[in-house]
Design a protein around this motif. Sequence first.
Motif, short mmCIF file in Angstrom:
data_model
loop_
_atom_site.label_atom_id
_atom_site.label_comp_id
_atom_site.label_asym_id
_atom_site.label_seq_id
_atom_site.Cartn_x
_atom_site.Cartn_y
_atom_site.Cartn_z
N ALA A 89 3.05 10.22 -3.92
CA ALA A 89 3.69 11.05 -2.89
C ALA A 89 5.06 10.44 -2.62
O ALA A 89 5.25 9.69 -1.66
CB ALA A 89 2.83 11.07 -1.63
N PRO A 90 6.04 10.75 -3.48
CA PRO A 90 7.34 10.07 -3.45
C PRO A 90 8.08 10.10 -2.11
O PRO A 90 8.81 9.17 -1.80
CB PRO A 90 8.15 10.79 -4.52
N ASN A 91 7.90 11.12 -1.30
CA ASN A 91 8.64 11.22 -0.05
C ASN A 91 7.98 10.45 1.09
O ASN A 91 8.53 10.41 2.19
CB ASN A 91 8.81 12.69 0.34
N VAL A 92 6.84 9.83 0.84
CA VAL A 92 6.10 9.20 1.94
C VAL A 92 6.94 8.13 2.65
O VAL A 92 6.91 8.04 3.88
CB VAL A 92 4.74 8.65 1.48
N LYS A 93 7.70 7.36 1.92
CA LYS A 93 8.50 6.31 2.56
C LYS A 93 9.54 6.89 3.51
O LYS A 93 9.76 6.36 4.60
CB LYS A 93 9.19 5.43 1.51
N ASN A 94 10.18 7.97 3.10
CA ASN A 94 11.21 8.60 3.95
C ASN A 94 10.59 9.34 5.15
O ASN A 94 11.27 9.56 6.15
CB ASN A 94 12.04 9.59 3.14
N ALA A 95 9.34 9.72 5.03
CA ALA A 95 8.70 10.51 6.08
C ALA A 95 8.14 9.66 7.22
O ALA A 95 7.86 10.16 8.30
CB ALA A 95 7.57 11.36 5.48
N VAL A 100 0.85 -1.20 0.00
CA VAL A 100 0.00 0.00 0.00
C VAL A 100 0.88 1.25 0.00
O VAL A 100 0.63 2.19 -0.76
CB VAL A 100 -0.97 -0.01 1.21
N ILE A 101 1.91 1.25 0.82
CA ILE A 101 2.83 2.40 0.87
C ILE A 101 3.55 2.56 -0.47
O ILE A 101 3.75 3.67 -0.95
CB ILE A 101 3.85 2.25 2.02
N ASP A 102 3.94 1.46 -1.09
CA ASP A 102 4.58 1.52 -2.41
C ASP A 102 3.66 2.21 -3.42
O ASP A 102 4.10 3.03 -4.23
CB ASP A 102 4.95 0.12 -2.92
#
Length: 175
Positions: free
Chosen positions: A57-63, A49-51
């Motif tokens: 929202a490309p920065n979501v993983k880093n956030a 889901v995050i992928d």
Amino acid sequence: MLDPSMAPEGKHTLWIEFFAPYQVENAEGTGLHGTGWTDELKSKVADRVIDKLAEYAPNVKNAIIARRVESPAELGERLGALKGKYYHIDMSLEQMVFFRPLPEIANYKTPIEGLFLTGAGTHPGGSISGMPGRNCARVFLHTQRPIAQTLKEARDSMKQTAESVFRVFQNTELS
């Protein structure tokens, strides 16, 4: 933003809702309550889901600094919702609009005279929109005030307005 206990200063909480089956296919008897939901499976599904979200929202993983993933089995347990269905029934095409919750009671009326049905199991479904209650109230009010009565009152009101305007117009011409 309104509850500082939800996230550290300068950070925010993100809620992602994803519909998943209560019972994992071919995993009966394993996981929580025999549903097949394990911590490993929950993490896999959450990662997917995050992928998908990261495509938009490309920065979501880093956030992300922490996450809590809840399976339908856990959700059902926490909320007391049968099989994790906190919308009362599935949010699938065959359970939407005039099929929700059943075609014969999808208009908020029940077979019992004067008994109406509203809530997360009625159209348009769960959440906190208030729309099921609003829609049910409109149906209820309509049953209390038939359309013929409403149209008669509208006609009488327009007639009174026209007569009043005509009187004012007549009095103005005479002056």
